[in-house]
Design an enzyme around this catalytic site. Structure first.
Site, PDB file in Angstrom:
ATOM      1  N   CYS A 180      18.449 -19.587  -4.255  1.00 32.68           N
ATOM      2  CA  CYS A 180      19.704 -19.210  -4.924  1.00 32.68           C
ATOM      3  C   CYS A 180      20.690 -18.602  -3.935  1.00 32.68           C
ATOM      4  O   CYS A 180      20.600 -17.417  -3.613  1.00 32.68           O
ATOM      5  CB  CYS A 180      19.392 -18.237  -6.062  1.00 32.68           C
ATOM      6  SG  CYS A 180      20.878 -17.640  -6.866  1.00 32.68           S
ATOM      7  N   CYS A 216      22.734 -15.669  -5.285  1.00 30.26           N
ATOM      8  CA  CYS A 216      22.015 -14.401  -5.415  1.00 30.26           C
ATOM      9  C   CYS A 216      21.803 -13.754  -4.048  1.00 30.26           C
ATOM     10  O   CYS A 216      21.909 -12.554  -3.914  1.00 30.26           O
ATOM     11  CB  CYS A 216      20.630 -14.606  -6.045  1.00 30.26           C
ATOM     12  SG  CYS A 216      20.564 -15.824  -7.334  1.00 30.26           S
ATOM     13  N   ASP A 217      21.477 -14.563  -3.052  1.00 28.83           N
ATOM     14  CA  ASP A 217      20.963 -13.992  -1.799  1.00 28.83           C
ATOM     15  C   ASP A 217      21.856 -14.182  -0.578  1.00 28.83           C
ATOM     16  O   ASP A 217      21.573 -13.603   0.476  1.00 28.83           O
ATOM     17  CB  ASP A 217      19.578 -14.603  -1.497  1.00 28.83           C
ATOM     18  CG  ASP A 217      18.601 -14.313  -2.625  1.00 28.83           C
ATOM     19  OD1 ASP A 217      18.709 -13.242  -3.227  1.00 28.83           O
ATOM     20  OD2 ASP A 217      17.734 -15.161  -2.899  1.00 28.83           O
TER      21      ASP A 217
END
Ligand code: NAP
Length: 315
Positions: free
Chosen positions: A132, A135-136
């Site tokens: 992701c 997200c990261d």
């Protein structure tokens, strides 16, 4: 006991919830571990009609949820362990919620990110391996990272990650891309994206501080090589979330639910499917939402003729 339970809260499930709630069916919506579905792990959605300037994926999903709640959809969080489809009402075993029953089910559990299945991959999730970018990506400011895959997801993630990374190496096992031309062009025009094609990932290389690279086989020379990087983002597609159904419903060879063409009907009357869990072809937010609408209308129609419970006493 519910008239209808919707499992999954991506665009398909939430659209079904809006339609069923507006039809006064008081649906229960079960939200799993990824509330809002894949769109909550994406950045800007530019192709959902009605948003000329685009909309952030999480905002779009939050709006859909609010819209469903406004008309009376109930939400509960839980993991559906199993469903007994052998008799109606259908019975669901839901972690944290116990046993729930419904006259009809709408399955909109979507699909989850695939992993490569190579050594050191799973162990390093959260230590440099990710599926992701949204997200990261933030954790890789100024670092060199790798994106694996040759589809639209890989192109999108590679472009997005250049916001943070000093360099993004796109590793793909073939020379030709599966991605659409527009997505490929965007990545090719991005000077921070470099290409390592015809390379098959063999192993994530990691030390005590996390990921340091990816070992690949050069498919032209047959040689193994290590591409150094602090992060490896895997963008190689998704697997449908149908395991909890066992073998009760008809699925294709990759586990996607099969629906009767032109409808959302599965192989069991009273169970409907919509969104990515039954779509191997289009897989877009708007097609998922459209199929969620179909599932709600099919479900409503079905219940008109097949309700076993006297709802006039309870609603
Ligand atoms: P995809 O189109 O199925 O592409 C998966 C890619 O990963 C392929 O290039 C495949 O290689 C590679 N791959 C699969 N398994 C692998 C393995 N074990 N090792 C190495 N490489 C592997 O999946 P996707 O990119 O997630 O896209 C899915 C759908 O969503 C598509 O319809 C796409 O158009 C859509 N989508 C659209 C957008 C957008 O329009 N904004 C963004 C993202 C996704 P091969 O090519 O060699 O098979």
């Amino acid at each position: 006991m519910y008239k209808a339970i919707i499992i999954g809260t991506g665009p398909a499930g939430l659209t079904a919830a809006i339609y069923l709630a507006r039809a006064n069916m008081k649906p229960l919506v079960i939200e799993g571990p990824e509330p809002g579905g894949q769109l909550t792990t994406t950045t800007e959605v530019e192709n959902f009609p009605g948003f000329p300037e685009g909309i952030m994926g999480p905002d779009l999903m939050a709006n859909m949820r609010k819209q469903a709640e406004r008309f009376g959809a109930e939400f509960r969080t839980g993991w559906v362990n199993s469903v007994d489809t052998s008799k109606r009402p259908f019975t669901l075993q839901v972690e944290g919620q116990g046993e729930l029953q419904a006259e009809a089910l709408i399955i909109s559990t979507g699909a989850s990110a695939k992993y490569l299945g190579i050594p050191n991959e799973r162990e390093n999730v959260g230590r440099g391996v990710s599926t992701c970018a949204t997200c990261d990506g933030f954790f890789f400011r100024g670092k060199k990272i790798i994106v694996v895959g040759g589809g639209d997801s890989a192109m999108e993630e590679a472009n997005f990650l250049t916001r943070f990374a000093s360099e993004v190496v796109l590793v793909h096992r073939r020379q030709e891309m599966r991605a659409s031309k527009i997505m490929q062009d965007r990545a090719r025009e991005n000077s921070k994206v470099t290409w390592s094609l015809n390379r098959t990932p063999l192993e994530v290389v990691a030390g005590p501080m996390g990921v340091t690279g990816l070992k690949v086989r050069n498919n032209e020379s047959g040689q193994e090589e290590v591409i150094e990087a602090s992060g490896v983002f895997i963008a190689i597609g998704h697997t449908p979330n149908t395991k909890f159904l066992g073998r009760q419903l008809e699925v294709d060879e990759t586990g996607y639910l099969i629906t009767k063409p032109g409808t959302s009907e599965t192989s069991i009357p009273g169970i409907f499917a919509c969104g990515d869990v039954q779509d191997t072809k289009y897989r877009q937010a708007i097609t998922a939402a459209g199929s969620g609408c179909m599932a709600a209308l099919d479900c409503e129609k079905y219940l008109e003729g097949h309700a076993v419970h006297d709802w006039s006493q309870s609603l």
